[in-house]
Design a protein around this motif. Structure first.
Motif, short mmCIF file in Angstrom:
data_model
loop_
_atom_site.label_atom_id
_atom_site.label_comp_id
_atom_site.label_asym_id
_atom_site.label_seq_id
_atom_site.Cartn_x
_atom_site.Cartn_y
_atom_site.Cartn_z
N GLN A 1 0.69 -1.14 -0.10
CA GLN A 1 0.01 0.06 -0.03
C GLN A 1 0.76 1.45 -0.20
O GLN A 1 0.50 2.19 -0.78
CB GLN A 1 -0.97 -0.08 1.27
N ILE A 2 1.79 1.33 0.74
CA ILE A 2 2.74 2.38 0.68
C ILE A 2 3.51 2.91 -0.40
O ILE A 2 3.58 4.01 -0.86
CB ILE A 2 3.72 2.76 2.00
N LEU A 3 3.89 1.61 -1.19
CA LEU A 3 4.62 2.02 -2.45
C LEU A 3 3.48 2.37 -3.44
O LEU A 3 4.01 2.95 -4.32
CB LEU A 3 5.24 0.36 -2.86
N ARG A 4 2.16 1.98 -3.28
CA ARG A 4 1.05 2.45 -4.36
C ARG A 4 0.83 3.99 -4.08
O ARG A 4 -0.20 4.49 -4.70
CB ARG A 4 0.03 1.43 -4.30
N GLY A 5 1.33 4.45 -2.82
CA GLY A 5 0.91 5.77 -2.43
C GLY A 5 -0.65 5.80 -1.91
O GLY A 5 -1.33 6.70 -1.79
N GLU A 6 -0.90 4.82 -1.05
CA GLU A 6 -2.30 4.47 -0.57
C GLU A 6 -2.09 4.74 0.95
O GLU A 6 -3.34 4.62 1.66
CB GLU A 6 -2.91 3.06 -0.74
N VAL A 7 -0.96 4.96 1.64
CA VAL A 7 -1.11 5.22 3.06
C VAL A 7 -1.16 6.52 3.46
O VAL A 7 -0.54 7.45 2.99
CB VAL A 7 0.41 4.60 3.59
#
Length: 330
Positions: free
Chosen positions: A314-320
């Protein structure tokens, strides 16, 4: 003695995976201080390490986690005694040295700082590497001449950990803030933290490119790099500065010399990994007086070790959004 940890391993076919395991203390790496970890943080680099990206991890098996806070369990370093609360950020811990996604770590005393007064270990990880980096960026911008009277400051990647804390700190210091984000659904969060203007990333990048654009911002804290950094440099006012501290949008920089030659713009690199002890302590000291933990609380998520592989994606997808803190006992 044994401890729980999220162990990341690499198979012969190159596949990287992580699972919670119980390990013996004898497997801990070399170091002169052993710490019982109470809280860790999840950062963009941790996402890369857990998923085997970016070439950060050189040897497996590995324990990721670039920051943590806890209590000294054993010490051969005269500066730290059993029972002392401590914080670690940077020094490539969690990358080349086993890190904080575990109940225990063994590190060099040089990499630690005492837990700042008036902070719990959980507080320290809500701030974490993200807050330390944001504070270092603001300190550097002010060293270069930025004051609240200078004008509006742009923060890119504003919904992430570094960006959101930077917005909150700038507000406490009296700055006018524009927050750039690709996630318009979090506009209310950014306004609550102190942003007076929300800049949509797609619209920002869609504006026609010119060697110099209208001077909109006195300064910027750039958390993403790439195309965004190249464009915002052309929008910085005369004598202004950009603190560059992230590369989630890429490492290439497409720019020209006119912002530097005609407007005297400064591009300031911010590194939180190898900062010396005195600079770290100065930043932590200022953070404890500025950062409003209560106001930021709704932007903090708690997880256990087993949840981290999904959170890494999630953090690599910019979702955090905001900060994720890790309880290694969960």
């Amino acid at each position: 003695m044994s401890f729980r940890a999220l162990l990341t391993e690499k198979a012969e076919d190159g596949t990287v995976s992580s699972a919670v395991q119980t390990l013996e203390d004898s497997r801990l790496p070399e170091g002169d201080v052993t710490v019982d970890i109470e809280w860790a943080g999840l950062n963009y680099k941790d996402g890369l390490c857990l998923l085997g990206q970016g070439g950060l991890v050189r040897a497996y098996p590995h324990i990721a986690g670039i920051d943590f806070a806890g209590t000294v369990r054993e010490s051969d370093d005269f500066r730290y005694r059993v029972g002392d609360p401590v914080v670690l950020t940077g020094w490539r811990v969690g990358e080349t040295h086993w890190g904080g996604f575990a109940e225990r770590a063994r590190v060099k005393g040089d990499w630690l700082v005492p837990l700042p007064a008036n902070l719990t270990t959980r507080d320290a990880m809500v701030i974490g590497t993200a807050g330390l980096t944001a504070m270092l960026a603001i300190n550097r911008l002010e060293w270069a001449g930025l004051t609240p009277a200078s004008g509006q400051v742009l923060v890119t990647g504003a919904t992430g950990g570094v960006g959101s804390i930077a917005v909150a700190l700038l507000r406490r210091l009296g700055y006018q803030i524009a927050a750039l984000s690709g996630r318009p659904q979090h506009a209310d969060m950014l306004r609550s933290l102190g942003a007076g203007e929300i800049v949509d990333r797609t619209e920002f990048l869609a504006q026609p490119d010119k060697p110099l654009e209208s001077a909109r911002y006195a300064a910027a804290i750039d958390c993403v790099g790439g195309e965004v950094l190249g464009k915002l440099l052309r929008q910085i006012a005369y004598g202004g500065s950009v603190a560059s501290l992230g590369n989630a949008a890429g490492i290439k920089l497409d720019t020209n010399v006119l912002p530097f030659l005609l407007r005297g713009v400064n591009l300031l690199g911010i590194d939180s990994v190898m900062q010396p002890f005195d600079a770290r302590m100065a930043a932590w000291s200022r953070l404890t007086g500025l950062f409003d933990l209560a106001a930021y609380a709704e932007n903090v998520e708690e997880v256990g070790l087993a949840a981290l592989p999904d959170k890494a994606e999630q953090i690599l997808r910019g979702e955090v959004k905001g900060r994720v803190v890790v309880d290694p006992k969960r």
